[in-house]
Each structure stands twice: as structure tokens, then as C-alpha cells.
Design an enzyme around this catalytic site. Structure first.
Site, PDB file in Angstrom:
ATOM      1  N   GLN A 180      -1.237  -6.056  -9.415  1.00 52.64           N
ATOM      2  CA  GLN A 180      -0.477  -5.075 -10.539  1.00 52.64           C
ATOM      3  C   GLN A 180      -0.995  -5.071 -11.848  1.00 52.64           C
ATOM      4  O   GLN A 180      -2.191  -5.375 -12.006  1.00 52.64           O
ATOM      5  CB  GLN A 180       1.268  -5.361 -10.430  1.00 52.64           C
ATOM      6  N   LYS A 205      -9.365  -3.339 -11.010  1.00 50.23           N
ATOM      7  CA  LYS A 205      -9.681  -4.638 -10.795  1.00 50.23           C
ATOM      8  C   LYS A 205     -10.424  -4.877  -9.963  1.00 50.23           C
ATOM      9  O   LYS A 205     -11.166  -6.032 -10.003  1.00 50.23           O
ATOM     10  CB  LYS A 205      -8.199  -5.416 -10.955  1.00 50.23           C
ATOM     11  N   THR A 222       7.068   0.063  -3.754  1.00 49.32           N
ATOM     12  CA  THR A 222       5.995   0.494  -2.800  1.00 49.32           C
ATOM     13  C   THR A 222       6.942   0.145  -1.306  1.00 49.32           C
ATOM     14  O   THR A 222       6.251   0.439  -0.475  1.00 49.32           O
ATOM     15  CB  THR A 222       4.794  -0.697  -2.845  1.00 49.32           C
TER      16      THR A 222
HETATM   17  P1  IMP Z   1       7.199  -3.305  -5.837  1.00 51.62           P
HETATM   18  O1  IMP Z   1       6.137  -4.312  -6.495  1.00 51.62           O
HETATM   19  O2  IMP Z   1       6.852  -2.865  -4.393  1.00 51.62           O
HETATM   20  O3  IMP Z   1       8.719  -4.044  -6.069  1.00 51.62           O
HETATM   21  O4  IMP Z   1       7.407  -1.997  -6.869  1.00 51.62           O
HETATM   22  C1  IMP Z   1       7.728  -2.150  -8.243  1.00 51.62           C
HETATM   23  C2  IMP Z   1       7.094  -1.206  -9.112  1.00 51.62           C
HETATM   24  O5  IMP Z   1       5.701  -1.684  -9.243  1.00 51.62           O
HETATM   25  C3  IMP Z   1       6.969   0.310  -8.707  1.00 51.62           C
HETATM   26  O6  IMP Z   1       6.743   1.146  -9.954  1.00 51.62           O
HETATM   27  C4  IMP Z   1       5.591   0.140  -7.843  1.00 51.62           C
HETATM   28  O7  IMP Z   1       4.947   1.393  -7.793  1.00 51.62           O
HETATM   29  C5  IMP Z   1       4.666  -0.732  -8.879  1.00 51.62           C
HETATM   30  N1  IMP Z   1       3.666  -1.388  -8.167  1.00 51.62           N
HETATM   31  C6  IMP Z   1       3.703  -2.358  -7.507  1.00 51.62           C
HETATM   32  N2  IMP Z   1       2.285  -2.640  -7.118  1.00 51.62           N
HETATM   33  C7  IMP Z   1       1.523  -1.932  -7.716  1.00 51.62           C
HETATM   34  C8  IMP Z   1       0.105  -1.821  -7.771  1.00 51.62           C
HETATM   35  O8  IMP Z   1      -0.625  -2.345  -7.275  1.00 51.62           O
HETATM   36  N3  IMP Z   1      -0.179  -0.746  -8.736  1.00 51.62           N
HETATM   37  C9  IMP Z   1       0.727   0.045  -9.344  1.00 51.62           C
HETATM   38  N4  IMP Z   1       1.940  -0.185  -9.340  1.00 51.62           N
HETATM   39  C10 IMP Z   1       2.474  -0.888  -8.557  1.00 51.62           C
END
Ligand code: IMP
Length: 428
Positions: free
Chosen positions: A223, A16, A129
Site C-alpha cells: 500500500q 514498488k 479490496t
Molecule cells: P483494504 O486494505 O482492503 O481494507 O482497503 C482499504 C483501502 O486501501 C481501500 O481504499 C483500498 O482500495 C486501499 N488499498 C488497499 N490495498 C491497496 C493497494 O495495494 N493499492 C492501492 N490501494 C489499496
């Protein structure tokens, strides 16, 4: 309708950042509408790498306003690091950056809790993360969050930090963790607040004025669709609305202003963290794609899981986002493969479907269509017609199955390694 949403159509990391950077050429402002420092985008400025997590990818264009919207969760220390890195290169001058006073703050206890929960979950861990994203959104919904605007009011900030730390006490204790010290947190957030204050303001009012003036607004998703809290592969998702609809709530903009939604998809699929991934390639081919595509997370450095294009998931993303166009990235990574597979359906307990299921994705068997590959280096192509016929067929077939036209195709990280770039803003 001067606003266009750029949204990830897979599990994030679709490229993106590059597309937003290219589209910024046509925009007056770029607004980040969801997520926090869990996102990561690498920019190369005069040969120096800068990784951005929070500042919108429009930062390289000095005449573009960069807005961090109310739907985000902001880690002030990370944001300041990015501001310093960009300003150290002569970027992000004056009032180019505006952070919403309504954006939620990520606090040290959020990062602590994120880690403690993941460690406590064992095999059921999400693979977050660990940037404190989930706990920060939990506090927002529980109405005990601390917001960026509070950084400008020391007394209010102190009181809210104290109440928030108190509320975290029992849960931190439950996991055997140690709560951060109130005075340390307060001192550090007061200091961060002093430095960040000039950037914090009412982005909703600013956007309303910009829309009145017919400014062209790019709404930058973070994301991807399949990580959306409501529409993704729950519970293996992030904690915000990553989809295009999230742009309205996350930026504070009415749907009536949105004139287009560009979904970004890689020519294959990747995922970081845990959760189902029907087209995952676990053997040598997956490793080949990971190496060829440099598929390592910009935020955590974790190797990304790699697999074939899942056109069932992509079609779902087209629907839930209302994509008016797709941009296909990293097509060059597939060069040299004899044949390519595209998932066109799922076998669920012996029944074929092309509908993306709400659950049970881990046990579907992908149904593939096989297309011939190409060997010619496509990274120097400057027009769609420069691509080998098999590459063009691959692009066309994906668009056909997804039910959405593919405009831009990216053939490498450089701005010039792009074909099909046009002004994303519909003529008003
Ligand atoms: P969180 O957003 O850190 O709570 O992670 C939740 C899930 O989203 C995990 O599987 C992360 O690896 C994934 N994730 C969060 N941000 C990204 C991103 O920017 N790219 C890819 N995966 C993401």
C-alpha cells in the site's frame, strides 16, 4: 546498517514491485512487512503474467530469500496459489520462501465481514479490496487472531478457529449474514496448513542471523503512506502501518539496522477506493492518464482515480517515512501533455498552507504550479541526460518541493526502462 526500506509515498500502486525487483539485484533477502492480499503486483515470467499479492517481489531472483513477516495478514489459499504459480515456472524452489509463524491468518469470516460492512456502509463505504484485511487486523489487536504457526498444530488450530468463529457470530448476524460452517473452515485450514507447513517458521530468528552475517535486507512495503492506519487519510485507509516505521514492527528488526528509506512515487497521483483526493482529474485528462498509465487495480481490476502530482502530500510522505531518496515512476505516461501541474500548497478556508492536514482534505483547494510538458518519447532513454529538458526540470522541481533527492526514474514497465538505478544499500 544493511537494511533498506522501500515504501509507497502516495496511496499505493506507485510501482514498488518494479523498484523492489531492480533493488533485489543488490539484496540477499526481501521482507514483506505489512498488509495482505490487498496488495497486487504483476510479474511477467517468460511471457506469462503472474499476479503476486503476498509473495515478495524478490521471488524472481532464485538466490534471494523471500520473507513474509509477522506484521502481515496471510490468506493461506491465496498464498498457495501464488506458490503453485511460481513453482510451476520453476521459481521459488527449496527454502527460498519463509512465512512468519507470527503472521496473522485471514479467515473466511474476515472476508465475509469485510463485504458485509462495506455493503452496510452505503455512501460511507471505504471501498476496501474485500480481502478481509480490516477484520483480520481487528482480530489481531483484539487478541483473538489465528496465526500462521497455528497451522502446524491441528489441535490448537481447531480450538482457535472455533473461538474466532464464535466471536464473529453476533456481528455477522447483525448484518444478516451467514457464518461459515466450523467443520468446513477447519477441514480446509487443516488441509491448507499441511501444504503450507514447510514454508512456515521463525522469520525473526532468521532475520537476526542474517543481520549478524551482514546480509543485505530489503524491506518491502505494501500500500502507501496515505493509506497508513495512523498517518494516512483516516478513515479511508488500510488497517496496517504501511509507512517505513512499520518495517521495524512488521519485520521484527531494530531501527538501528535501517540505513535508508526509498519512497516510491508516481510522476502523477492515483487512488483506488473512496476518500479525498485534492488533485483528482475527473474529466478527459484523468481518463487519458488512466489509459496511458493502464491504471486499473492488480487486485480488484477497479479503475484507479487519476490526478496531478500532489507535492504537498509527497513532502508529508518524505517526513513521516524519513525518506533518504525518492524513486519516480511512470514519467513516460505524462509524455505528450502540453503542460503539467504540480500541487504546491492547499487553500484551506482562504488560508494557504503547505502542511498536510490531519482531516478535511476533501475540502482543500489545491494551489498549482504549471510546468511545460514534452513530446519526445522518453521510454527508450537510458540515462537521465537523454530526457528532454522539460522532463528533467519536472523531476528536479518535484524533488525540490518534496525536499528529497530523486534517484531512480522509471520510464516503462520493463527493467531496462529505468534511469538512475544505483545500489540502494549504503556502503558499510
Ligand atoms: P483494504 O486494505 O482492503 O481494507 O482497503 C482499504 C483501502 O486501501 C481501500 O481504499 C483500498 O482500495 C486501499 N488499498 C488497499 N490495498 C491497496 C493497494 O495495494 N493499492 C492501492 N490501494 C489499496
Amino acid at each position: 546498517m544493511p537494511a533498506v526500506v522501500v515504501v509507497g509515498a502516495q496511496w499505493g500502486d506507485e510501482g514498488k514491485g518494479k523498484v523492489v525487483d531492480l533493488f533485489t539485484h543488490y539484496a540477499d533477502a526481501v521482507v514483506r512487512y505489512a498488509g495482505g492480499a490487498n496488495a497486487g503486483h504483476t510479474l511477467v515470467v517468460e511471457g506469462v503474467k503472474i499476479v503476486l499479492h503476498l509473495v515478495p517481489s524478490g521471488a524472481l531472483h532464485s538466490d534471494t530469500k523471500c520473507v513474509i513477516g509477522p506484521g502481515t495478514v496471510v490468506d493461506p489459499a491465496v498464498l498457495l496459489e501464488e506458490i503453485d504459480a511460481l513453482q510451476g515456472r520453476g521459481l521459488l524452489a527449496g527454502d527460498q520462501l519463509l512465512v512468519s509463524n507470527r503472521a496473522q491468518l485471514v479467515l473466511p469470516q474476515h472476508k465475509l465481514l469485510d463485504g458485509l460492512r462495506e455493503e452496510g456502509a452505503g455512501d460511507a463505504a471505504i471501498g476496501t479490496t474485500r480481502r478481509g484485511i480490516g477484520p483480520a487486523y481487528e482480530d489481531k489487536i483484539a487478541r483473538r487472531g489465528v496465526r500462521a504457526g497455528d497451522l502446524k498444530h491441528p489441535r490448537r488450530l481447531r480450538a482457535k478457529l472455533e473461538a474466532n468463529l464464535d466471536s464473529c457470530g453476533p456481528i455477522v448476524a447483525h448484518f444478516g449474514g451467514e457464518l461459515p460452517d466450523l467443520s468446513e473452515v477447519t477441514d480446509s485450514y487443516l488441509a491448507l496448513g499441511q501444504r503450507l507447513s514447510p514454508f512456515i517458521g521463525d522469520t525473526s530468528a532468521w532475520l537476526a542471523g542474517a543481520l549478524r552475517d551482514d546480509a543485505r535486507i530489503l524491506l518491502e512495503g505494501a500500500q502507501g503512506t496515505l493509506l497508513d492506519i495512523d498517518h494516512g487519510t483516516y478513515p479511508y485507509v488500510t488497517s496496517s502501518n504501511a509507512i517505513a516505521g512499520g518495517a521495524c514492527t512488521g519485520a521484527g528488526i531494530g531501527p538501528v539496522h535501517i540505513g535508508g528509506v526509498v519512497g516510491i512515487t508516481k510522476a502523477y497521483t492515483t487512488r483506488v477506493g473512496a476518500g479525498p483526493f485534492p488533485t483528482e482529474l475527473s474529466g478527459g485528462l484523468g481518463e487519458h492518464i488512466r489509459k496511458a498509465g493502464a491504471e486499473f487495480g492488480a487486485t480488484t481490476g477497479r479503475p484507479r482515480r487519476c490526478g496531478w502530482m500532489d507535492a504537498v502530500a509527497l513532502r508529508y510522505a518524505v517526513h513521516v517515512n524519513g525518506c533518504t531518496e525518492l524513486a519516480l515512476t511512470k514519467l513516460d505516461v505524462l509524455t505528450g501533455l502540453d503542460e503539467l501541474r504540480v500541487c504546491v500548497g492547499y487553500d484551506i478556508d482562504g488560508v494557504e498552507t503547505s502542511t498536510f492536514p490531519y482531516d478535511g482534505l476533501g475540502s482543500v483547494i489545491p494551489i498549482y504550479e504549471t510546468l511545460p510538458g514534452w513530446t519526445k518519447d522518453i521510454s527508450t532513454a537510458r540515462d537521465l541526460s537523454d530526457l528532454p529538458i522539460n522532463a528533467r526540470n519536472y523531476v528536479e522541481r518535484i524533488a525540490e518541493i518534496a525536499g528529497c533527492p530523486i534517484g531512480l526514474v522509471s520510464l516503462g514497465p520493463d527493467r531496462v526502462q529505468t534511469v538512475g538505478l544505483t545500489d540502494p544499500f549504503p556502503a558499510s
